[in-house]
Design a protein around this motif. Structure first.
Motif, short mmCIF file in Angstrom:
data_model
loop_
_atom_site.label_atom_id
_atom_site.label_comp_id
_atom_site.label_asym_id
_atom_site.label_seq_id
_atom_site.Cartn_x
_atom_site.Cartn_y
_atom_site.Cartn_z
N UNK A 183 -59.00 -27.17 12.98
CA UNK A 183 -59.50 -26.89 14.37
C UNK A 183 -59.37 -28.40 15.10
N UNK A 184 -59.63 -29.48 14.41
CA UNK A 184 -59.51 -30.45 15.21
C UNK A 184 -58.12 -30.79 15.70
N UNK A 185 -57.12 -30.46 14.72
CA UNK A 185 -55.66 -30.52 15.05
C UNK A 185 -55.26 -29.96 16.61
N UNK A 186 -55.78 -28.64 16.33
CA UNK A 186 -55.26 -27.73 17.26
C UNK A 186 -55.89 -28.14 18.69
N UNK A 187 -57.11 -28.70 18.49
CA UNK A 187 -58.21 -29.29 19.75
C UNK A 187 -57.46 -30.31 20.20
N UNK B 92 -72.26 -19.82 20.50
CA UNK B 92 -71.10 -20.28 19.55
C UNK B 92 -69.92 -19.23 19.96
N UNK B 93 -68.65 -19.77 19.74
CA UNK B 93 -67.51 -19.11 19.83
C UNK B 93 -66.77 -19.11 18.76
N UNK B 94 -66.62 -17.87 18.16
CA UNK B 94 -66.32 -17.64 16.94
C UNK B 94 -64.81 -17.42 16.79
N UNK B 95 -64.21 -18.24 15.77
CA UNK B 95 -62.70 -18.38 15.79
C UNK B 95 -62.31 -18.02 14.47
N UNK B 96 -61.09 -17.55 13.88
CA UNK B 96 -60.77 -17.37 12.63
C UNK B 96 -60.64 -18.63 11.60
N UNK B 97 -60.93 -18.46 10.26
CA UNK B 97 -60.75 -19.72 9.38
C UNK B 97 -59.21 -20.17 9.22
N UNK B 98 -58.86 -21.12 9.39
CA UNK B 98 -57.56 -21.67 8.96
C UNK B 98 -57.29 -22.33 7.84
N UNK B 99 -56.54 -21.63 6.64
CA UNK B 99 -56.56 -22.03 5.19
C UNK B 99 -55.13 -21.93 5.06
N UNK C 106 -58.84 -21.75 27.08
CA UNK C 106 -59.50 -21.17 27.94
C UNK C 106 -61.03 -21.81 28.08
N UNK C 107 -61.61 -22.12 26.85
CA UNK C 107 -62.88 -23.05 26.80
C UNK C 107 -62.94 -24.42 27.31
N UNK C 108 -61.85 -25.00 26.94
CA UNK C 108 -61.74 -26.44 27.69
C UNK C 108 -61.63 -26.38 29.23
N UNK C 109 -60.83 -25.34 29.64
CA UNK C 109 -60.66 -25.42 31.02
C UNK C 109 -61.95 -25.06 31.70
N UNK C 110 -63.07 -24.48 30.96
CA UNK C 110 -64.62 -24.42 31.56
C UNK C 110 -65.49 -25.67 31.17
N UNK C 111 -65.09 -26.46 30.33
CA UNK C 111 -65.76 -27.48 29.82
C UNK C 111 -65.96 -28.66 30.84
N UNK C 112 -67.20 -29.19 30.69
CA UNK C 112 -67.33 -30.56 31.47
C UNK C 112 -67.23 -31.66 30.65
N UNK D 182 -53.23 -18.74 14.68
CA UNK D 182 -52.91 -19.95 15.53
C UNK D 182 -52.81 -19.75 16.95
N UNK D 183 -51.99 -18.79 17.61
CA UNK D 183 -51.86 -18.47 18.90
C UNK D 183 -53.07 -18.03 19.71
N UNK D 184 -53.94 -17.14 18.81
CA UNK D 184 -55.16 -16.73 19.58
C UNK D 184 -55.96 -17.93 19.46
N UNK D 185 -56.24 -18.59 18.53
CA UNK D 185 -56.87 -19.77 18.76
C UNK D 185 -56.68 -20.80 19.55
N UNK D 186 -55.49 -21.04 19.81
CA UNK D 186 -54.86 -21.86 20.92
C UNK D 186 -55.31 -21.38 22.41
N UNK D 187 -55.37 -19.98 22.49
CA UNK D 187 -55.53 -19.45 23.89
C UNK D 187 -56.95 -19.66 23.96
N UNK D 188 -58.05 -19.28 22.77
CA UNK D 188 -59.51 -19.28 23.07
C UNK D 188 -59.71 -21.05 23.47
N UNK D 189 -59.13 -22.04 22.62
CA UNK D 189 -59.51 -23.43 22.75
C UNK D 189 -58.96 -23.58 24.29
#
Length: 335
Positions: free
Chosen positions: A107-111, A61-68, A91-97, A82-89
């Motif tokens: 989160x879906x919107x940022x994704x 599990x990669x924890x990110x802040x809640x967006x409200x 990083x993780x998408x670059x490693x994902x298969x 938001x900038x922090x979450x975008x950076x984490x996204x």
């Protein structure tokens, strides 16, 4: 395979196990069976009651802040995060298969935005909201739908949506969510509609589901002389106000709030009930309606999203308008 799930659904730790909303977990358990390394990127806090279930195959599990975005202070805090979450996204998408987006949601919107930078990575998206292009929806929802439907910006993806709509791109795959196995089919129990009527409401006790309207429908039938019972299965922010209304109107013997219950408990009730009420303002694929029909319970629902298609435009249930007196008249005529 490193399988990345991007979701707004909170992942919580209970008894040293990662848990989440039970229907979502049941679905993801099926996906996780076919991957070596499941990764869930989501918030990890939630202050309200939630029907939890543990993942059978525990993810990383990669924890990110809640967006409200419901108050000025929350908007400021979320905008800062938001900038922090975008950076984490990124990083993780670059490693994902494989990237799996759960939409709609913050989160879906940022994704949806970050996945543009990974056109070669295989992707899926589950759009659990209303895909109807004519429906009135928040701008963020409409933007997510536009982005997922856009084959120039969103590549190498299959987007699972509820219902079969016109003006869809090759990205879009009509889909529905099953709750029960084929082996669980049984001959529906015969109901007697003359001695008493059992109504159910299955879902979150929130404004969009209109649980108070369900109570008023059954209350009106009671005043007309019908022997009725309405049972609620679900939790939400409206529970206290609903309980207050029940007590103020003297409906304690007719309307019961049972909170969240396991699926087998709800299924047992569905196998005996006469009607399910779902007067929602908006839906994706309302599993409560599908589950009711599976058990032989007649759905009474508003014609939102693909509900008319599910009910064969009134042949398999009652499509109500959301206006009390016309709806009561329709139900009594059906009875």
């Amino acid at each position: 395979m490193r399988f990345l799930v991007v979701t707004n659904a909170p992942t919580l730790k209970r008894d040293n196990l990662f848990c989440a909303y039970a229907p979502y977990v049941r679905e993801m358990d099926m996906w996780f069976k076919y991957v070596k390394t499941p990764i869930v990127l989501s918030p990890t806090v939630y202050e309200q009651k939630l029907l939890l279930s543990a993942f059978k195959k525990q993810p990383t599990v990669i924890s990110v802040p809640v967006l409200i975005f419901t108050s000025f202070s929350e908007i400021f805090r979320s905008a800062f995060n938001v900038p922090y979450i975008l950076a984490v996204l990124f990083k993780e998408m670059r490693k994902a298969d494989h990237i799996h987006l759960r939409c709609p949601g913050n989160m879906g919107l940022l994704g949806c935005l970050v996945q543009i930078f990974f056109p070669k990575t295989p992707k899926t998206a589950k759009y659990a909201g209303n895909w109807d292009p004519e429906s009135k929806q928040p701008l963020s929802y409409r933007f997510q739908k536009w982005l997922l439907n856009n084959t120039t910006l969103t590549k190498n993806i299959q987007v699972l949506v509820y219902g079969d709509w016109d003006s869809k791109s090759p990205n879009i795959k009509p889909f529905f969510t099953a709750s029960f196995l084929e082996a669980e089919k049984s001959i529906p129990k015969i109901r007697d509609y003359n001695t008493g009527l059992q109504f159910l409401f299955v879902g979150s006790l929130v404004e969009g589901k209109r649980p108070l309207y369900a109570i008023k429908l059954v209350e009106r039938l009671h005043k007309l002389g019908y022997k009725v019972q309405l049972d609620f299965f679900g939790e939400g922010v409206l529970r206290v106000s609903l309980q207050n209304y029940i007590e103020e109107q003297g409906l304690e013997e007719i309307v019961k709030l049972h909170g969240n219950q396991e699926l087998n408990v709800v299924k047992g009730k569905l196998e005996l009930a006469h009607f399910l009420i779902l007067p929602s303002k908006s839906e994706g694929w309302p599993k409560a309606v599908a589950e009711a029909m599976f058990c032989g319970t007649i759905p009474i629902a508003t014609p939102v999203s693909c509900v008319p298609y599910m009910l064969d435009y009134g042949k398999r249930g009652l499509l109500i308008s959301g206006a009390l007196e016309p709806d009561v008249k329709q139900i009594t005529e059906a009875l």
